[in-house]
Design an enzyme around this catalytic site. Structure first.
Site, mmCIF file in Angstrom:
data_model
loop_
_atom_site.group_PDB
_atom_site.id
_atom_site.type_symbol
_atom_site.label_atom_id
_atom_site.label_comp_id
_atom_site.label_asym_id
_atom_site.label_seq_id
_atom_site.Cartn_x
_atom_site.Cartn_y
_atom_site.Cartn_z
ATOM 1 C CG HIS A 236 -4.449 2.794 -1.123
ATOM 2 N ND1 HIS A 236 -5.380 2.024 -0.455
ATOM 3 C CD2 HIS A 236 -3.592 3.246 -0.154
ATOM 4 C CE1 HIS A 236 -5.107 2.009 0.826
ATOM 5 N NE2 HIS A 236 -4.021 2.744 1.042
ATOM 6 C CG ASP B 14 -2.067 -0.920 1.128
ATOM 7 O OD1 ASP B 14 -2.094 -1.718 0.170
ATOM 8 O OD2 ASP B 14 -2.948 -0.867 2.006
ATOM 9 C CG HIS C 15 2.265 -0.259 4.444
ATOM 10 N ND1 HIS C 15 1.968 -1.208 5.406
ATOM 11 C CD2 HIS C 15 1.151 0.511 4.304
ATOM 12 C CE1 HIS C 15 0.732 -1.015 5.838
ATOM 13 N NE2 HIS C 15 0.210 0.022 5.188
#
Length: 732
Positions: free
Chosen positions: A151, A100, A252
């Site tokens: 996102h 992410d 991440h």
């Protein structure tokens, strides 16, 4: 000091015409400033400074969320209208690594390198802000077989947002993907999401809406918690699925130091391979078609255009930041030099034992070039007649059509002569006056200016020093009671006279003002007299004198009273000519930089100094205001205001000191803050337009300045102003 009085009427018809023409003069420079601000705003948008919403919703009840969702898998499919949403699970022994908040220029390439090393694939849920700044990384993801999901653009908690804002976040995110990799995606992960059982009454409606827009919502069922930086071992332990089950693992590749994540991948990937796990894309794991759809046509070019604009904004903003730092240093250096050198100059010339030599008492010639000055020439001449120094006055009538010469001759004043010529321009008129002058010192003034009785005497005293070739006087604004007049009054006292003190000590005085200046005739003869090569003949001749080895000094007590323009149109015309003429003069004398002797000294010291502080620094100064405006609207408002007031305070100190040196009343400084907001911007745009004219090879013609009102010198002499054209002759 007595304040001059100004009276008179405006020509309303001409002012209305001027106002209609003025916007065209602002157009191109204004568009450039607007473009800079737009680039800065675009940069702020992709750095989450504009339209960012950092609120995070507190946990809410879950009674409105179907049990199928709360107890289901990490992939939520709510795409079919009229049907209940369903969830999907990842098959056993399959892992979908998800990353992410990227792409990040430091950590994403290292994550991709680890995945490539072990032939693993995953899903990168990218934000539009990061993807637009690093599109090459998005393209690499797609090229290397990874899937990309949305996102959002600015990473807001969508439970706070309207459906129109959600659509905007999705469409902007897709726009970036199209421009970066030529694809659009059907995968979406909400910011701040977690497991399916964390869905609540606030986030569930968002998920339903996202599904109605054609997206699969992808959360996770295994959280590595790498964002906590718990250590490589802890990341691996938390990411490892239990009992051979399939998993969507949350990691991440952006948002901070991801070195632990990269190191963990280097151990986790081969270890899980040995256990029989397969690292695959989401759609491959589900046996579904690819989430990517190629983008073509207009949508593709719109995406590329957006990516291109972001790249330009990043580069332009980088240059702007460097420019802002440079102008900040230059402004502070200039203020520091002005305060120090003006103090030293005043201390030098105000010593009781200071003198230029034996008192200069010889008669001098005063040249008054005039074109259609009927309404003011009489007062100008009478102010000269009242002089306490022996003079002859030569009025050079430059082809006037209003009887200016006849009026002067009808005054029948001894030592006042009229020289008539066809209209040829101010430099030609001055050269004609020099040719007719009887004395070796010539004083030059404008035909609509008045002198005090002591002005000529104070102006010529430095000629007791045989090295002095020219002397600049102290030009004062007479009509300072209007707002625009007060602003120019501040500019004259601080920006011109304080500068002249500084330039005097530095030996690079750039300009002898046309309103009040004196020259040694021999010095003028050696440089060929007044030149018609530029629109700023006063700056041109001053630089020529420096190059010829003459000293050019400033006489603070030689005061002349002039009427400054009272409308924006007139001010624009005057300053446009000044700015462009100064650039012409600098360019004309550019070879001084490589020459030897006095010319080389001026070229390597004075010319760069004048260019830096009179042309380059003012051109960069609008950056202060661009960043001020941006900071007030989008940035840290408190810090921005504090910084601006800090700069204003420094300027106020310099202005107050300049007013003290000139013995002026401080009350006019009340308008200084407003001057910085309005008047200064006009000067920037004028200079910018002058640059554009110079760079494009344009030709600027002399502008007719309309003068109005009555200026009284402290001694009582006053001059009636009317339309005056100091020089109408166009110069290439």
């Amino acid at each position: 000091m007595t304040t001059p009085v100004v009276r008179g009427r405006h020509n309303r018809k001409k002012k209305r015409t001027a106002r209609r023409r003025l916007p065209m003069r602002y157009l191109l420079p204004s568009l450039l400033l607007v473009a800079l601000l737009a680039m800065l705003m675009l940069r702020g948008y992709v750095h989450s400074e504009i339209l960012a919403d950092h609120r995070v919703q507190a946990p809410a009840p879950t009674d409105q969320v179907p049990d199928e969702i709360l107890e289901g898998g990490p992939v939520i499919d709510a795409r079919k209208a009229g049907e209940d949403a369903k969830t999907l699970r990842i098959p056993d022994r399959k892992i979908v690594l998800t990353f992410d908040d990227g792409p990040d220029p430091v950590w994403t390439p290292r994550v991709l390198d680890e995945l490539k090393k072990y032939h693993a694939h995953g899903v990168f849920f990218v934000t539009g802000t990061m993807a637009s700044r690093y599109p090459e990384l998005v393209k690499r993801m797609v090229d290397e077989g990874h899937e990309v999901g949305l996102h959002t653009f600015n990473h807001p908690d969508l439970s706070f947002q309207s459906t129109s804002r959600i659509d905007w976040e999705l469409s902007q995110n897709q726009l970036v993907l199209a421009g970066a990799a030529g694809v659009r995606t059907s995968l979406f992960r909400p910011p701040y999401s977690s497991f399916s059982d964390a869905m609540d009454n606030k986030s569930w409606p968002v998920t339903q809406y996202i599904g109605s827009r054609g997206y699969l919502t992808v959360v996770n069922n295994t959280d590595s918690e790498d964002w906590k930086r718990p250590g490589v071992h802890a990341i691996i332990e938390r990411a490892t699925p239990k009992h051979g089950k399939g998993a969507i693992i949350l990691m991440h590749d952006s948002g901070g130091d991801r070195s632990q994540t990269v190191t963990a991948l280097g151990k986790f990937l081969p270890e899980m391979r040995e256990r029989g796990y397969d690292f695959t894309n989401l759609t491959s794991a589900l046996g579904a078609p690819s989430a990517h759809t190629p983008v073509t046509g207009l949508a593709l070019w719109k995406g590329k255009a957006f990516i291109g604009a972001v790249k330009i904004s990043e580069n332009v903003t980088g240059v702007l930041v460097v420019g802002l730092a440079a102008i900040g240093v230059l402004v502070m250096v200039r203020f520091g030099l002005m305060l120090l050198l003006s103090f030293l100059h005043a201390r030098k010339v105000r010593r009781r034992n200071f003198s230029w030599g034996e008192p200069f008492t010889r008669p001098v010639s005063v040249l008054v070039p005039a074109y259609n000055e009927r309404e003011c020439i009489e007062a100008t001449v009478r102010s000269l007649v009242a002089s306490d120094h022996p003079i002859e006055v030569i009025v050079i009538d430059d082809g006037s059509t209003d009887g200016t010469a006849d009026l002067v001759e009808a005054m029948w004043i001894p030592n006042v002569r009229v020289v008539r010529q066809r209209n040829a321009g101010k430099p030609a008129a001055l050269n004609n006056g020099i040719a007719n002058a009887r004395y070796d010192i010539v004083v030059m003034m404008d035909g609509d200016t008045v002198f005090e009785p002591s002005t000529v005497r104070e102006l010529v005293q430095p000629f007791a020093d045989h090295r002095v070739g020219a002397v600049a006087g102290n030009a004062k604004v007479g009509n300072r009671d209007s707002l625009i007049g007060a602003w120019q009054h501040i500019e004259y006292v601080m920006g011109f006279n304080l500068d002249r003190r500084m330039y005097d000590l530095l030996g690079c005085m750039p300009t002898i003002p046309g309103a009040v200046g004196a020259f040694r005739r021999d010095a003028l003869d050696r440089i060929g007299g007044m030149s018609e090569d530029t629109l700023a003949e006063d700056t041109d001749v001053t630089m020529a004198l420096h190059r010829d080895g003459w000293r050019v000094v400033y006489a603070e007590n030689a005061r002349a009273w002039t009427e400054a323009p009272e409308s924006v149109q007139q001010l624009w015309s005057q300053r446009y000519r000044w700015s462009y003429g100064t650039m012409q003069a600098i360019w004309k004398h550019r070879r001084a930089v490589v020459e030897k002797g006095p010319s080389g000294r001026f070229g390597r010291v004075g010319l760069p100094f004048v260019s830096l502080f009179m042309v380059v620094a003012p051109l960069l100064a609008p950056l202060i205001d661009v960043f001020l405006l941006y900071g007030l609207v989008f940035g840290p408002t408190g810090k921005t205001v504090a910084a601006w007031f800090g700069v204003l305070l420094v300027q106020a100190v310099c202005a107050a000191y300049a007013f003290r040196l000139d013995r002026e009343r401080m009350t006019h400084l009340i308008s200084l803050p407003l001057q910085q907001v309005l008047y200064r911007q006009l000067m920037y745009v004028v200079l910018l337009q002058s640059w554009i004219t110079a760079l494009t090879g344009g030709r600027l013609r002399w502008q007719k300045l309309r003068r109005t009102g009555v200026v009284e010198a402290p001694g009582g002499t006053r001059t009636r102003r009317k339309d005056t054209d100091r020089d109408r002759r166009p110069v290439a």
